[in-house]
Design an enzyme around this catalytic site. Structure first.
Site, PDB file in Angstrom:
ATOM      1  N   HIS A 228      -3.640  -5.195   0.381  1.00 42.79           N
ATOM      2  CA  HIS A 228      -3.115  -5.556   1.709  1.00 42.79           C
ATOM      3  C   HIS A 228      -3.242  -7.062   1.927  1.00 42.79           C
ATOM      4  O   HIS A 228      -4.288  -7.535   2.391  1.00 42.79           O
ATOM      5  CB  HIS A 228      -3.893  -4.839   2.811  1.00 42.79           C
ATOM      6  CG  HIS A 228      -3.537  -3.417   3.025  1.00 42.79           C
ATOM      7  ND1 HIS A 228      -2.512  -3.023   3.861  1.00 42.79           N
ATOM      8  CD2 HIS A 228      -4.079  -2.280   2.521  1.00 42.79           C
ATOM      9  CE1 HIS A 228      -2.432  -1.698   3.872  1.00 42.79           C
ATOM     10  NE2 HIS A 228      -3.373  -1.228   3.069  1.00 42.79           N
TER      11      HIS A 228
ATOM     12  N   CYS B 195       0.833  -1.199   0.000  1.00 41.26           N
ATOM     13  CA  CYS B 195       0.000   0.000   0.000  1.00 41.26           C
ATOM     14  C   CYS B 195       0.878   1.265   0.000  1.00 41.26           C
ATOM     15  O   CYS B 195       1.487   1.568  -1.017  1.00 41.26           O
ATOM     16  CB  CYS B 195      -0.995  -0.029   1.164  1.00 41.26           C
ATOM     17  SG  CYS B 195      -2.351   1.141   0.969  1.00 41.26           S
TER      18      CYS B 195
ATOM     19  N   GLU C 207      -1.995  -8.665   4.270  1.00 40.71           N
ATOM     20  CA  GLU C 207      -1.996  -8.908   5.719  1.00 40.71           C
ATOM     21  C   GLU C 207      -3.355  -8.595   6.357  1.00 40.71           C
ATOM     22  O   GLU C 207      -3.570  -8.898   7.535  1.00 40.71           O
ATOM     23  CB  GLU C 207      -0.887  -8.093   6.396  1.00 40.71           C
ATOM     24  CG  GLU C 207      -1.187  -6.634   6.679  1.00 40.71           C
ATOM     25  CD  GLU C 207      -1.063  -5.706   5.483  1.00 40.71           C
ATOM     26  OE1 GLU C 207      -0.924  -4.496   5.704  1.00 40.71           O
ATOM     27  OE2 GLU C 207      -1.128  -6.175   4.322  1.00 40.71           O
TER      28      GLU C 207
END
Length: 239
Positions: A185, A95, A187
């Protein structure tokens, strides 16, 4: 000593204060890399970056900051990334990390002309991704979690685009055979993403976007997390 460096460029949104961990924890967990075996450097707080030749690999986190703000820590981090990629240190930007990496290597970052991209979106890979060491573990189409208002508008010289979504033509890129940017993202999960949708609620309303539809569309994205685990495997195999 082999060390994974996590460049912490920001923190999670306030509404996640009771949710365990932060960017560095979620990234290390996704890589199956014990956080105790990583060095976390909080660059906005003024933590110094180590010499690139002292580390095995780098991950740059997301952030609420904007690359165009050009704060001193942003300029210093970009300069350091230029050196690290030149030295072929394996690097993964997520990001904001994707954006500052592109900026450091000569790309252009600014506000996404299509507006805020947040929630769960379909990402489509280019044919080149099938031969990429990281992206080859992903299916040709998969869902990813996103939360950003700035974008990489122009890729760095020599970079190869790897994926896109409806609102973002540069969901992934690779440059120099060792540095990758991910606008999505890997994660994040379906518990985290709604907080980012709500974080943007006022600005989304100004853009005529419906919060309810974005929230209803949030779903698990197990495929996207594969790229993090693959980066960890790649670092271990290159030791």
């Amino acid at each position: 000593m082999d060390t994974l460096l996590i460049i912490k460029t920001g923190t999670k949104v306030d509404s996640l204060q009771d949710f365990p961990g932060d960017y560095e924890d979620w990234i290390a967990d996704g890589m199956d890399w014990p956080l105790a075996q990583a060095k976390v450097v909080d660059v906005p707080a003024g933590d110094p970056l180590p010499a690139p030749d002292d580390i095995t690999g780098v991950v740059i986190t997301g952030s609420g900051a904007m690359v165009t703000e050009a704060d001193p820590w942003i300029r210093q981090t970009a300069d350091w990334l230029t050196q690290a990629v030149s030295a072929r240190v394996p690097t993964l930007g997520i990001c904001f990390g994707h954006q500052i990496l592109a900026h450091a290597l000569g790309g252009r970052v600014d506000w996404n002309p299509r507006g805020i991209e947040v929630g769960t979106v379909e990402i489509r890979l280019r044919a080149e991704a099938a031969e990429d060491p990281l992206f080859s573990v992903l299916p040709g189409r998969f869902y990813g979690q996103v939360s950003h208002s700035q974008s990489v508008l122009t890729l760095p010289p020599g970079a190869m685009a790897l994926g896109e979504s409806d609102m973002e033509p540069h969901q992934g890129f690779v440059v120099n055979g060792c540095a990758w940017g991910l606008q999505f993202h890997p994660e994040f999960d379906e518990r985290i993403t709604p907080h980012y949708v709500m974080h943007y609620r006022d600005r989304l309303a100004e853009q005529g976007r419906q919060i309810d539809g974005l929230l209803a569309n949030v779903r698990p994205t197990p495929e996207s997390s594969r790229v993090l685990r693959r980066f960890g495997e790649w670092l271990r195999s290159s030791r």
